[in-house]
Design a protein around this motif. Structure first.
Motif, PDB file in Angstrom:
ATOM      1  N   LYS A 165       0.839  -1.209   0.000  1.00 28.61           N
ATOM      2  CA  LYS A 165       0.000   0.000   0.000  1.00 28.61           C
ATOM      3  C   LYS A 165       0.882   1.271   0.000  1.00 28.61           C
ATOM      4  O   LYS A 165       0.686   2.174  -0.819  1.00 28.61           O
ATOM      5  CB  LYS A 165      -0.904  -0.029   1.239  1.00 28.61           C
ATOM      6  CG  LYS A 165      -1.816   1.168   1.426  1.00 28.61           C
ATOM      7  CD  LYS A 165      -2.626   0.982   2.729  1.00 28.61           C
ATOM      8  CE  LYS A 165      -3.177   2.295   3.258  1.00 28.61           C
ATOM      9  NZ  LYS A 165      -4.289   2.821   2.476  1.00 28.61           N
ATOM     10  N   GLU A 169       1.342   4.252  -2.837  1.00 28.07           N
ATOM     11  CA  GLU A 169       1.007   5.622  -2.411  1.00 28.07           C
ATOM     12  C   GLU A 169       2.214   6.561  -2.490  1.00 28.07           C
ATOM     13  O   GLU A 169       2.047   7.767  -2.682  1.00 28.07           O
ATOM     14  CB  GLU A 169       0.382   5.606  -1.009  1.00 28.07           C
ATOM     15  CG  GLU A 169      -1.014   4.986  -1.070  1.00 28.07           C
ATOM     16  CD  GLU A 169      -1.724   4.906   0.275  1.00 28.07           C
ATOM     17  OE1 GLU A 169      -1.120   5.273   1.296  1.00 28.07           O
ATOM     18  OE2 GLU A 169      -2.900   4.461   0.278  1.00 28.07           O
ATOM     19  N   LYS A 174      -3.727   6.233  -5.497  1.00 34.09           N
ATOM     20  CA  LYS A 174      -4.638   5.864  -4.406  1.00 34.09           C
ATOM     21  C   LYS A 174      -4.684   4.344  -4.351  1.00 34.09           C
ATOM     22  O   LYS A 174      -4.419   3.680  -5.369  1.00 34.09           O
ATOM     23  CB  LYS A 174      -6.038   6.400  -4.684  1.00 34.09           C
ATOM     24  CG  LYS A 174      -6.063   7.905  -4.912  1.00 34.09           C
ATOM     25  CD  LYS A 174      -7.184   8.547  -4.162  1.00 34.09           C
ATOM     26  CE  LYS A 174      -6.991  10.043  -4.126  1.00 34.09           C
ATOM     27  NZ  LYS A 174      -7.813  10.690  -3.117  1.00 34.09           N
ATOM     28  N   THR A 175      -5.015   3.783  -3.222  1.00 37.90           N
ATOM     29  CA  THR A 175      -5.076   2.315  -3.148  1.00 37.90           C
ATOM     30  C   THR A 175      -6.427   1.828  -2.620  1.00 37.90           C
ATOM     31  O   THR A 175      -7.062   2.492  -1.803  1.00 37.90           O
ATOM     32  CB  THR A 175      -3.966   1.753  -2.233  1.00 37.90           C
ATOM     33  OG1 THR A 175      -4.051   2.411  -0.974  1.00 37.90           O
ATOM     34  CG2 THR A 175      -2.583   1.943  -2.838  1.00 37.90           C
TER      35      THR A 175
END
Lengths: 296, 296
Positions: A165, A169, A174-175
């Protein structure tokens, strides 16, 4: 493992996506080492010369063996094959991720391979790209404000998931965490269907070839035609794999499309002005709603 | 009458197209006077203040009565109605043209009206535009390197046709003379079908609404989705008229589309990798051919 613990990232595949990823990391001042793999010597040389990677080689094993994070930037079938090939050479604690556009196949096969080992596989899909493929079309801002979907089974350790993640980022993506099967269902609608519609426009064009003289009809294609057909120029190799690995969901969407085409044909044949207006207006309004909520 | 004999151009309708036309003329240092008509007082005021036109009024008759060339920049049905409305007020030798996206209807009706008079109607269709409508989206370069199709029956005097040709070429548009009926057949494929495919993507989206949560699915729409669906945001009023006035040719293309969707669905269901690759590759190659020959 935090993102600052990643000292060496290996990018396997220096096509448009892989090179863009390397360039994005450099652009964001990633502190570690970035090493690239390409099967072509000249691409390795170019990537080093342009300072997109710190080092690059056509020797896949040497590229991945000391890496903390390995990103497989290859077509779907190669992601699976090459990950199997490198598995034994990965160091303890190494994390492998990918950029494949369908996830069910990749994640289920590779999670099985990595299960109960001290190496980790987490699927990723950055929803961005281009109809152009190859090194020279790289774009260091490709991932910015785009969504990357992270797909893994619930068994993956939380710190490993967080590393992935944080990795995406770091380059301003965006995740979203999502089950691989639901990912494929959603993307069939939001990505695979648009691609197929774009190709269908060209297929209908081809089917008109006896009706109009070739060179003549081309002059009548304006910017609307160009935009709607843009995706049709994408890599047939990559899209063949996407279709093959998500055929069930794509067929489901094509059945709905067939129903829609048929309905619209009848609405137009009826010639009712209000009915045609309503159909157009509802789609126009929904499109604006999607786009406005989609602005990140 | 040469283009330098046009001392006054009246632009009827100051939407995106009309305003872009006025701005393009100013940009190309057109020597004569440009007068605009809008049914909205504030738009007339804005157009004068921004020096896009020399004068503007909500009084249609006063705008057109001394004009040498009148360009009807309105939706298809209004082009016909308003041209009938102004006919008696046009001066001798006045030429009327338009920007309507279908031509058979407009040209056949208005040529009949103008026949055996000393006023002239020649149909035009500049193949350019935007999904945005209204004054504020004007673009003085909208027509540059685009094609404008000029449609008239064989009876139109050659000097009048040349005036129209020179008019569009003055703002850097290319021109093609074409029979109105053949224009509509060709545009059904190159313009109306792309628009409909764009709207069909949204229609299929709508039909999926019970399968996915709204806000969630929007995040998965990337740039490909945005581009393919762009045209769906176009004016429903304008597109309703285009569909109504070219329904036969559009239905013909939709029948081919239905056949294409059905064929592709079967190719995908067969799961033959080579067959899927061939389909994608043929469309990719044809698309590149169209685009490369279409670069003006």
């Amino acid at each position: 493992m935090k993102i600052d613990k990643i000292e060496k990232v290996a990018i396997v595949g220096l096509g448009m996506m892989g090179t863009s990823l390397a360039a994005a990391l450099k652009n964001k001042s990633f502190k570690g080492t970035i090493v690239g793999y390409s099967r072509k010597e000249n691409i390795c040389k170019d990537a080093i010369e342009k300072k997109i990677v710190d080092d690059a080689s056509i020797n896949l094993i040497s590229v991945v063996e000391n890496a903390d994070l390995i990103v497989m930037c290859l077509p779907i079938d190669l992601i699976i094959n090459k990950t199997n090939e490198i598995f034994d050479h990965l160091k303890d604690g190494a994390i492998v991720t990918d950029i494949g556009s369908t996830k069910k196949n990749i994640v289920s096969l590779l999670e099985k391979k990595f299960k109960n080992t001290n190496k980790f596989f987490i699927g990723s899909h950055p929803i961005c790209g281009s109809e152009k493929s190859g090194f020279k079309f790289y774009n260091e801002k490709l991932f910015e404000n785009k969504v990357t979907v992270i797909c893994s089974s619930l068994e993956s350790p939380k710190n490993i998931l967080n590393t992935i993640k944080n990795f995406w980022e770091m380059i301003d993506s965006k995740t979203i965490f999502l089950n691989a099967s639901l990912h494929d269902k959603k993307l069939a609608l939001t990505s695979h269907l648009p691609h197929i519609l774009s190709s269908l426009l060209i297929d209908v064009f081809e089917k008109n070839k006896n009706k109009f003289k070739e060179d003549d009809i081309y002059s009548f294609c304006g910017t609307g035609f160009n935009d709607v057909s843009r995706l049709a120029s994408g890599s047939s190799d990559i899209w063949k794999d996407i279709i093959l690995t998500n055929s069930e969901e794509i067929i489901y969407q094509l059945e709905i499309l067939e129903e829609s085409v048929n309905q619209l044909r009848h609405i137009i044949a009826n010639g009712n002005s209000d009915e045609i207006y309503s159909w157009l207006n509802e789609t126009a309004q929904l499109r604006e709603k999607i786009i406005s909520k989609n602005r990140l």
